[in-house]
Design a protein around this motif. Structure first.
Motif, PDB file in Angstrom:
ATOM      1  N   PHE A  19     -35.077 -62.921  -3.536  1.00  0.00           N
ATOM      2  CA  PHE A  19     -35.642 -61.681  -4.073  1.00  0.00           C
ATOM      3  C   PHE A  19     -36.934 -61.956  -4.836  1.00  0.00           C
ATOM      4  O   PHE A  19     -37.897 -61.186  -4.748  1.00  0.00           O
ATOM      5  CB  PHE A  19     -34.635 -60.982  -4.990  1.00  0.00           C
ATOM      6  CG  PHE A  19     -33.827 -59.918  -4.316  1.00  0.00           C
ATOM      7  CD1 PHE A  19     -34.445 -58.782  -3.794  1.00  0.00           C
ATOM      8  CD2 PHE A  19     -32.449 -60.044  -4.195  1.00  0.00           C
ATOM      9  CE1 PHE A  19     -33.708 -57.792  -3.168  1.00  0.00           C
ATOM     10  CE2 PHE A  19     -31.700 -59.062  -3.564  1.00  0.00           C
ATOM     11  CZ  PHE A  19     -32.329 -57.926  -3.054  1.00  0.00           C
ATOM     12  N   VAL A  20     -36.955 -63.049  -5.613  1.00  0.00           N
ATOM     13  CA  VAL A  20     -38.163 -63.416  -6.359  1.00  0.00           C
ATOM     14  C   VAL A  20     -39.303 -63.722  -5.389  1.00  0.00           C
ATOM     15  O   VAL A  20     -40.442 -63.254  -5.568  1.00  0.00           O
ATOM     16  CB  VAL A  20     -37.903 -64.634  -7.266  1.00  0.00           C
ATOM     17  CG1 VAL A  20     -39.183 -65.035  -8.009  1.00  0.00           C
ATOM     18  CG2 VAL A  20     -36.807 -64.320  -8.274  1.00  0.00           C
ATOM     19  N   LEU A  21     -39.009 -64.492  -4.346  1.00  0.00           N
ATOM     20  CA  LEU A  21     -40.021 -64.805  -3.337  1.00  0.00           C
ATOM     21  C   LEU A  21     -40.514 -63.529  -2.654  1.00  0.00           C
ATOM     22  O   LEU A  21     -41.701 -63.385  -2.359  1.00  0.00           O
ATOM     23  CB  LEU A  21     -39.447 -65.777  -2.301  1.00  0.00           C
ATOM     24  CG  LEU A  21     -39.154 -67.197  -2.799  1.00  0.00           C
ATOM     25  CD1 LEU A  21     -38.325 -67.959  -1.780  1.00  0.00           C
ATOM     26  CD2 LEU A  21     -40.461 -67.942  -3.072  1.00  0.00           C
ATOM     27  N   TYR A  22     -39.582 -62.612  -2.405  1.00  0.00           N
ATOM     28  CA  TYR A  22     -39.936 -61.353  -1.755  1.00  0.00           C
ATOM     29  C   TYR A  22     -40.899 -60.537  -2.612  1.00  0.00           C
ATOM     30  O   TYR A  22     -41.833 -59.901  -2.090  1.00  0.00           O
ATOM     31  CB  TYR A  22     -38.669 -60.553  -1.464  1.00  0.00           C
ATOM     32  CG  TYR A  22     -38.920 -59.152  -0.975  1.00  0.00           C
ATOM     33  CD1 TYR A  22     -39.452 -58.928   0.299  1.00  0.00           C
ATOM     34  CD2 TYR A  22     -38.637 -58.057  -1.775  1.00  0.00           C
ATOM     35  CE1 TYR A  22     -39.685 -57.640   0.754  1.00  0.00           C
ATOM     36  CE2 TYR A  22     -38.868 -56.767  -1.326  1.00  0.00           C
ATOM     37  CZ  TYR A  22     -39.397 -56.561  -0.068  1.00  0.00           C
ATOM     38  OH  TYR A  22     -39.639 -55.278   0.384  1.00  0.00           O
ATOM     39  N   PHE A  32     -37.332 -58.607   3.221  1.00  0.00           N
ATOM     40  CA  PHE A  32     -36.479 -59.455   2.389  1.00  0.00           C
ATOM     41  C   PHE A  32     -35.518 -60.260   3.260  1.00  0.00           C
ATOM     42  O   PHE A  32     -35.283 -61.447   3.003  1.00  0.00           O
ATOM     43  CB  PHE A  32     -35.684 -58.605   1.393  1.00  0.00           C
ATOM     44  CG  PHE A  32     -34.549 -59.350   0.745  1.00  0.00           C
ATOM     45  CD1 PHE A  32     -34.803 -60.282  -0.242  1.00  0.00           C
ATOM     46  CD2 PHE A  32     -33.243 -59.121   1.152  1.00  0.00           C
ATOM     47  CE1 PHE A  32     -33.758 -60.991  -0.823  1.00  0.00           C
ATOM     48  CE2 PHE A  32     -32.197 -59.819   0.568  1.00  0.00           C
ATOM     49  CZ  PHE A  32     -32.458 -60.757  -0.428  1.00  0.00           C
ATOM     50  N   PHE A  33     -34.967 -59.632   4.284  1.00  0.00           N
ATOM     51  CA  PHE A  33     -34.006 -60.298   5.155  1.00  0.00           C
ATOM     52  C   PHE A  33     -34.645 -61.504   5.851  1.00  0.00           C
ATOM     53  O   PHE A  33     -34.026 -62.565   5.972  1.00  0.00           O
ATOM     54  CB  PHE A  33     -33.482 -59.309   6.197  1.00  0.00           C
ATOM     55  CG  PHE A  33     -32.339 -59.836   7.014  1.00  0.00           C
ATOM     56  CD1 PHE A  33     -31.104 -60.069   6.439  1.00  0.00           C
ATOM     57  CD2 PHE A  33     -32.506 -60.094   8.363  1.00  0.00           C
ATOM     58  CE1 PHE A  33     -30.055 -60.559   7.200  1.00  0.00           C
ATOM     59  CE2 PHE A  33     -31.466 -60.577   9.126  1.00  0.00           C
ATOM     60  CZ  PHE A  33     -30.229 -60.814   8.538  1.00  0.00           C
ATOM     61  N   HIS A  71     -35.460 -68.895   3.635  1.00  0.00           N
ATOM     62  CA  HIS A  71     -35.027 -69.611   2.426  1.00  0.00           C
ATOM     63  C   HIS A  71     -33.753 -70.415   2.685  1.00  0.00           C
ATOM     64  O   HIS A  71     -33.600 -71.538   2.176  1.00  0.00           O
ATOM     65  CB  HIS A  71     -34.794 -68.603   1.302  1.00  0.00           C
ATOM     66  CG  HIS A  71     -34.598 -69.232  -0.040  1.00  0.00           C
ATOM     67  ND1 HIS A  71     -35.377 -70.269  -0.504  1.00  0.00           N
ATOM     68  CD2 HIS A  71     -33.687 -68.976  -1.026  1.00  0.00           C
ATOM     69  CE1 HIS A  71     -34.974 -70.619  -1.716  1.00  0.00           C
ATOM     70  NE2 HIS A  71     -33.947 -69.856  -2.041  1.00  0.00           N
ATOM     71  N   PHE A  72     -32.842 -69.871   3.494  1.00  0.00           N
ATOM     72  CA  PHE A  72     -31.632 -70.604   3.876  1.00  0.00           C
ATOM     73  C   PHE A  72     -32.007 -71.895   4.619  1.00  0.00           C
ATOM     74  O   PHE A  72     -31.457 -72.962   4.340  1.00  0.00           O
ATOM     75  CB  PHE A  72     -30.747 -69.745   4.777  1.00  0.00           C
ATOM     76  CG  PHE A  72     -29.976 -68.683   4.040  1.00  0.00           C
ATOM     77  CD1 PHE A  72     -29.830 -68.721   2.665  1.00  0.00           C
ATOM     78  CD2 PHE A  72     -29.380 -67.641   4.742  1.00  0.00           C
ATOM     79  CE1 PHE A  72     -29.111 -67.746   1.992  1.00  0.00           C
ATOM     80  CE2 PHE A  72     -28.649 -66.663   4.076  1.00  0.00           C
ATOM     81  CZ  PHE A  72     -28.517 -66.711   2.698  1.00  0.00           C
TER      82      PHE A  72
END
Length: 325
Positions: free
Chosen positions: A59-62, A72-73, A79-80
Motif C-alpha cells: 500500500f505504501v509503494l502504491y 495496487f493488485f 512485491h511478493f
C-alpha cells in the motif's frame, strides 16, 4: 571471472563458514525437530500476519506509484516476487529486482526512489522502536553507557566519512573530465531529483500520516509473525522483547558480505538478542532457525501466489488485445 560470480562464491563460502560455526553449538536434527513440533494453528496464523505485513507495505509503494497508472493488485504481486529475491539473493542485490520487474511499466528511477523512501521510512520507525525497547528493557543507565560508547567510536567514524565526502567534492571537477563518470554523476543527480520529488510529497501532512500509519501496520504484522512463531515454541515474549531482538537483525544489513538466503546471519542476530535477554545459547540459536525457516517458507509461498496472479493478469491482457484486433 566476473564480479557477480566472485560475489556469489564469497557469499557461498561465507554462508558455509558461519553455518559451520553455528552447528558447533546445535545439531541440524534439533532444528528439524523444532520446526516439525510447531503446531499447525501457529503456522497458519503466522503466515496470515506475515501476509498482512507485505500487504500494508505494498500500500505504501502504491501511494508513491499510483500516478504511474499502476494498480495496487499489480504492485502487490510484484512485491511478493521481489521479497523472494530479497530473502534469497546475497549482497542485498535482491532489492534491485523491484525496479527490474517494473522496468516495462515505469522508469527505473521512479520505482527505485519509491522503494528507497518506503524502506527508509520503515527503517527510521524500526530504529525508534528499537531505542524505546532498549530503554524499557535495560533502563536509563544502559542507554547512557551505550551513548558514551557511541561517542568514543562514532565521532572518529563520522570524521572519516566527512573527510571522504569533502575529498570527493574536491575531485569533482576532475570527474567531469571522464565521460563514464560524468554519465554516472548525471544518473545519480537525476535519481536524487526523483527522490526529492517523493520527499516533497511527504510534506503533505495527510499523505505523510498515511505513509507512516501504513508503515507502522506493516511493522506490526511482522512483529505479530515473530510473536506467533515464538509462542509456538513456548516463548513468552512481550512486544518490547520482540522489537529489541528482531531489530538487531538490521545491524547485519550493513555487512559488506551477505550469506545465501540469510542463513547464519539471521540466526546469529536472533541468538545475540535472545541471549542478551537471558535465554540459553542453544535455545536462542534454535529459535532463530525456526523463525527464519518459516519466514522463508512464507516468502516462497507468496512468490508462487505472485507468479500465478501475474500470469493470470498477463493472460487476460493478451486476450483482450486479441479481441480488440
Amino acid at each position: 571471472m566476473s564480479k557477480q560470480h566472485k560475489a556469489l562464491i564469497i557469499s557461498v563460502v561465507f554462508t558455509f563458514l558461519i553455518l559451520f560455526f553455528i552447528f558447533n553449538f546445535i545439531s541440524f536434527a534439533q532444528v528439524l525437530d523444532a520446526v516439525r513440533s510447531m503446531p499447525l494453528r501457529f503456522v497458519v496464523f503466522a503466515f496470515l500476519f506475515h501476509l498482512t505485513a507485505y500487504v500494508w507495505r505494498a500500500f505504501v509503494l502504491y501511494l508513491f506509484l499510483k500516478e504511474q497508472n499502476l494498480s495496487f493488485f499489480y504492485i502487490l504481486n510484484i512485491h511478493f516476487i521481489q521479497n523472494f529475491y530479497v530473502h534469497v539473493v546475497p549482497a542485498g542485490l535482491g532489492e534491485l529486482s523491484f525496479p527490474i520487474l517494473l522496468r516495462k511499466k515505469i522508469k527505473v528511477e521512479q520505482s527505485l526512489s519509491a522503494l528507497l523512501i518506503t524502506k527508509l521510512t520503515i527503517m527510521v520507525l524500526l530504529i525508534l522502536l528499537f531505542v524505546v525497547s532498549f530503554f524499557v528493557l535495560f533502563g536509563f543507565a544502559a542507554v547512557a553507557k551505550f551513548k558514551l560508547k557511541f561517542m568514543h567510536a562514532g565521532v572518529p567514524a563520522l570524521f572519516i566519512l566527512l573527510s571522504v565526502f569533502l575529498l570527493k567534492c574536491f575531485k569533482r571537477t576532475k570527474w567531469n573530465e571522464n565521460r563514464f563518470l560524468k554519465k554516472l554523476i548525471d544518473k545519480v543527480i537525476f535519481f536524487r531529483e526523483t527522490i526529492k520529488q517523493q520527499i516533497v510529497r511527504l510534506k503533505d501532512f495527510r499523505f505523510c500520516c498515511t505513509v507512516v500509519g501504513l508503515s507502522i501496520l506493516s511493522i506490526a504484522g511482522l512483529m505479530l509473525f515473530y510473536y506467533t512463531i515464538l509462542k509456538g515454541l513456548a516463548v513468552e515474549f512481550g512486544i518490547f522483547e520482540i522489537i529489541f531482538v528482531s531489530s538487531i537483525g538490521m545491524v547485519f544489513l550493513i555487512l559488506p558480505v551477505k550469506s545465501i538466503g540469510g542463513f547464519g546471519t539471521s540466526e546469529g542476530a536472533w541468538a545475540i538478542g535472545m541471549m542478551l535477554l537471558g535465554y540459553p545459547q542453544e535455545f536462542s540459536i534454535k529459535a532463530g532457525f525456526v523463525v527464519h525457516i518459516y519466514a522463508l517458507l512464507n516468502v516462497c509461498l507468496l512468490l508462487v501466489l505472485g507468479l500465478i496472479f501475474k500470469f493470470i493478469v498477463e493472460k487476460k491482457r493478451s486476450g483482450s488485445e486479441v479481441n480488440c484486433r
